[in-house]
Design a protein around this motif. Structure first.
Motif, PDB file in Angstrom:
ATOM      1  N   THR A  24       5.983 -18.283  16.781  1.00 18.72           N
ATOM      2  CA  THR A  24       5.302 -19.141  17.770  1.00 18.72           C
ATOM      3  C   THR A  24       4.790 -17.773  19.223  1.00 18.72           C
ATOM      4  O   THR A  24       3.497 -17.541  19.388  1.00 18.72           O
ATOM      5  CB  THR A  24       6.659 -20.278  18.985  1.00 18.72           C
ATOM      6  N   TYR A  25       5.592 -17.361  19.724  1.00 17.99           N
ATOM      7  CA  TYR A  25       5.701 -15.909  20.244  1.00 17.99           C
ATOM      8  C   TYR A  25       4.000 -15.043  18.974  1.00 17.99           C
ATOM      9  O   TYR A  25       2.859 -15.106  20.074  1.00 17.99           O
ATOM     10  CB  TYR A  25       6.656 -14.948  20.595  1.00 17.99           C
ATOM     11  N   VAL A  74      10.883 -25.115  20.275  1.00 19.34           N
ATOM     12  CA  VAL A  74      10.001 -23.896  19.289  1.00 19.34           C
ATOM     13  C   VAL A  74      11.044 -24.203  18.235  1.00 19.34           C
ATOM     14  O   VAL A  74      12.571 -24.189  18.703  1.00 19.34           O
ATOM     15  CB  VAL A  74       8.631 -22.973  19.222  1.00 19.34           C
ATOM     16  N   ASP A  75      10.835 -24.242  16.915  1.00 18.89           N
ATOM     17  CA  ASP A  75      12.098 -23.889  15.507  1.00 18.89           C
ATOM     18  C   ASP A  75      12.127 -22.502  16.133  1.00 18.89           C
ATOM     19  O   ASP A  75      13.033 -21.876  16.023  1.00 18.89           O
ATOM     20  CB  ASP A  75      11.626 -24.217  14.111  1.00 18.89           C
ATOM     21  N   ASP A  76      11.305 -21.489  16.077  1.00 15.43           N
ATOM     22  CA  ASP A  76      11.083 -19.833  15.943  1.00 15.43           C
ATOM     23  C   ASP A  76      10.673 -19.266  16.647  1.00 15.43           C
ATOM     24  O   ASP A  76       9.383 -19.421  16.979  1.00 15.43           O
ATOM     25  CB  ASP A  76      10.734 -19.832  14.891  1.00 15.43           C
ATOM     26  N   THR A  77      11.142 -18.944  18.346  1.00 16.68           N
ATOM     27  CA  THR A  77      10.847 -18.254  19.052  1.00 16.68           C
ATOM     28  C   THR A  77       9.558 -17.124  19.123  1.00 16.68           C
ATOM     29  O   THR A  77       8.738 -16.785  19.156  1.00 16.68           O
ATOM     30  CB  THR A  77      11.655 -17.727  20.344  1.00 16.68           C
TER      31      THR A  77
END
Length: 358
Positions: free
Chosen positions: A101-102, A95-98
């Motif tokens: 995404t969380y 993903v681009d941004d964990t």
């Protein structure tokens, strides 16, 4: 990792192989068998880690920094000899941004449950009010509530991901230290109703000013009003009333949600009114339901609590108002408030051999 990325690698030494350390191998040179059963960390085009003050021993963590070379295509690290990558490959998401995404995953999980979600924010009293609301609603419902004060952009998703089919209602505490924080948390939790306890001069380094505090906390009002969700508002708090009046509607013809007022004053639109009876040192109060337009006033009900501080009356009235709207009976609410005993170092009185600790 993409070419040029900076990152830190921390690995625990493992003696399960023939010796200690990490084999440095081109990813392309690995066979399928080596890929799935690698014992060491496999790092593309990396020199060995620097000398450590500890020898390579089981359980010792070694850390070094690395920049992925811009000429390389990609990098993969195998962290454990215990788990085959073949087993985990379907569980890994790039993903681009964990963090984002969380939050996205938590919101998607929350959408699987068509239940009331109560949002609570404010400068002071968030956690105590949340615990009081939990106590009241638990008289009738199976409640999921924020544990402790896990109220930021990690804690809120963590709470949402605990939602299960057994839960009938959720209470989500939301904290903030910068503009936009509450907007983000509201968009993650998608509350169906909510309240702001109060606003004060806190976290000014992040908010910039008291107006910054009001604007940020008011983001909860913005969300609730724009989604036609009920609000619970302290009628005595002029700052909250001003914030409510300044709520940003998505359109001038948007239907205004139900607003349930509570307070200690004489305003005719107050639904739940309370008064301090005594505070010596624990708070005893009385409250009633009222409808001035219908000329209806219930009998006063007196309740003794295990909370110190007259300031807690506002928090209690907020919890009673939430309970009232969610069909909790008067006797049940009184019992829940009377039985609630703080254990979280908030409004707690502890007597020691020599002192009384508040």
């Amino acid at each position: 990792y993409l070419p040029g990325d900076h990152f830190t690698i921390r690995l625990v030494a493992d003696s399960s192989g023939s010796d200690y350390g990490f084999s440095i191998t081109e990813i392309s040179a690995l066979t399928q068998a080596e890929y799935e059963t690698a014992v060491y960390g496999v790092i593309h085009n990396v020199t060995t880690p620097p000398e450590s003050e500890h020898p390579y021993e089981d359980g010792v963590t070694h850390t070094w920094n690395y920049q992925h070379p811009t000429s390389a295509d990609w990098l993969y690290v195998v962290f454990s000899a215990e788990t085959s990558l073949a087993d985990d490959r379907d569980r890994i998401m790039i993903v681009d941004d964990t963090l984002q995404t969380y939050k996205d995953l938590a919101r998607q999980h929350r959408r699987q449950f068509d239940i009331p979600v109560v949002a609570i924010t404010g400068t002071n009293g968030k956690t105590t009010t949340k615990e009081l609301v939990r106590a009241v609603l638990s008289e009738k419902y199976n409640v999921l509530a924020t544990e402790g004060n896990f109220n930021n952009d990690v804690g809120v998703p963590k709470t949402l991901l605990r939602l299960g089919s057994e839960h009938q209602i959720a209470i989500i505490e939301m904290g903030a230290s910068h503009p936009g924080d509450i907007k983000t948390l509201a968009e993650t939790a998608e509350p169906t109703c909510g309240l702001i306890t109060n606003v004060g001069r806190a976290h000014l380094q992040g908010f910039g000013s008291f107006e910054g505090v009001c604007n940020t906390k008011g983001e909860l009002y913005d969300y609730l009003v724009s989604h036609d969700c009920p609000l619970f508002v302290n009628r005595d708090n002029e700052h909250l009333l001003r914030m409510l009046a300044n709520t940003r509607h998505p359109s001038p013809v948007a239907h205004h949600p139900d607003i349930y007022y509570y307070g200690q004053g004489e305003s005719p639109d107050i639904l739940i009114r309370g008064q301090v009876v005594s505070c010596n040192p624990y708070l005893t109060f009385r409250w009633r339901e009222q409808d001035s337009e219908a000329n209806y006033y219930s009998d006063w009900m007196e309740v003794s609590t295990h909370l110190i501080g007259a300031y807690n009356l506002d928090n209690i009235l907020a919890a009673i108002t939430v309970g009232y709207v969610n069909n909790i009976g008067f006797d049940s609410m009184n019992r829940a408030i009377a039985d609630y005993t703080p254990t979280n170092n908030r409004s707690q009185l502890t007597k020691t051999e020599k002192n009384c600790l508040i």
